[in-house]
Design a protein around this motif. Structure first.
Motif, PDB file in Angstrom:
ATOM      1  N   ASN A  45       0.840  -1.189   0.000  1.00 14.92           N
ATOM      2  CA  ASN A  45       0.000   0.000   0.000  1.00 14.92           C
ATOM      3  C   ASN A  45       0.877   1.240   0.000  1.00 14.92           C
ATOM      4  O   ASN A  45       1.512   1.568   1.004  1.00 14.92           O
ATOM      5  CB  ASN A  45      -0.920  -0.030   1.224  1.00 14.92           C
ATOM      6  N   SER A  47       0.037   4.285   0.046  1.00 12.10           N
ATOM      7  CA  SER A  47      -0.461   5.389   0.868  1.00 12.10           C
ATOM      8  C   SER A  47      -0.168   5.184   2.357  1.00 12.10           C
ATOM      9  O   SER A  47      -0.392   6.096   3.161  1.00 12.10           O
ATOM     10  CB  SER A  47      -1.961   5.576   0.647  1.00 12.10           C
ATOM     11  N   ASN A  52       5.764   4.281   2.902  1.00 13.78           N
ATOM     12  CA  ASN A  52       6.315   5.443   2.216  1.00 13.78           C
ATOM     13  C   ASN A  52       7.676   5.841   2.798  1.00 13.78           C
ATOM     14  O   ASN A  52       8.597   6.185   2.059  1.00 13.78           O
ATOM     15  CB  ASN A  52       5.327   6.605   2.300  1.00 13.78           C
TER      16      ASN A  52
END
Length: 106
Positions: A45, A47, A52
């Motif tokens: 994922n 997001s 990240n």
């Protein structure tokens, strides 16, 4: 302990530290390549804040070494072999360190 023994011990420690740093960077390169595949195929994922951060860290650590190699390589479409080239360079440096430089110094 004589001065030569202390110098030899110091040189061995220095060579082992350099070798360890190169080995750790090898694993970071492998992790970065796997992360980029997982990111490209939407397995992870993007997001997610932690994902990240990991991606940003891996990119910031590996990109300065990979960028010059990418500039030299021809365009292979979507295939990026620069990590493989860098891994071969690191393997060569580690081998050169222990088989050529180390015996000359110690």
């Amino acid at each position: 302990m004589s001065v030569n023994n202390e110098l030899e011990t110091t040189m061995i420690a220095l060579f082992q530290t350099i070798d360890l740093a190169l080995q750790l960077y090898t694993w970071i390169l492998i992790a970065s390549a796997i992360f980029s595949w997982l990111y490209a195929f939407n397995v992870i994922n993007s997001s997610n804040h932690f994902v990240n951060q990991v991606g940003t860290f891996l990119y910031n650590v590996t990109e300065p070494a990979l960028r010059p190699i990418r500039r030299l390589l021809p365009n292979l479409g979507g295939i990026d072999i620069s990590p493989i080239i860098l891994l071969l360079i690191i393997f060569f440096l580690r081998s050169f360190l222990w088989t050529t430089i180390y015996p000359l110094v110690v």
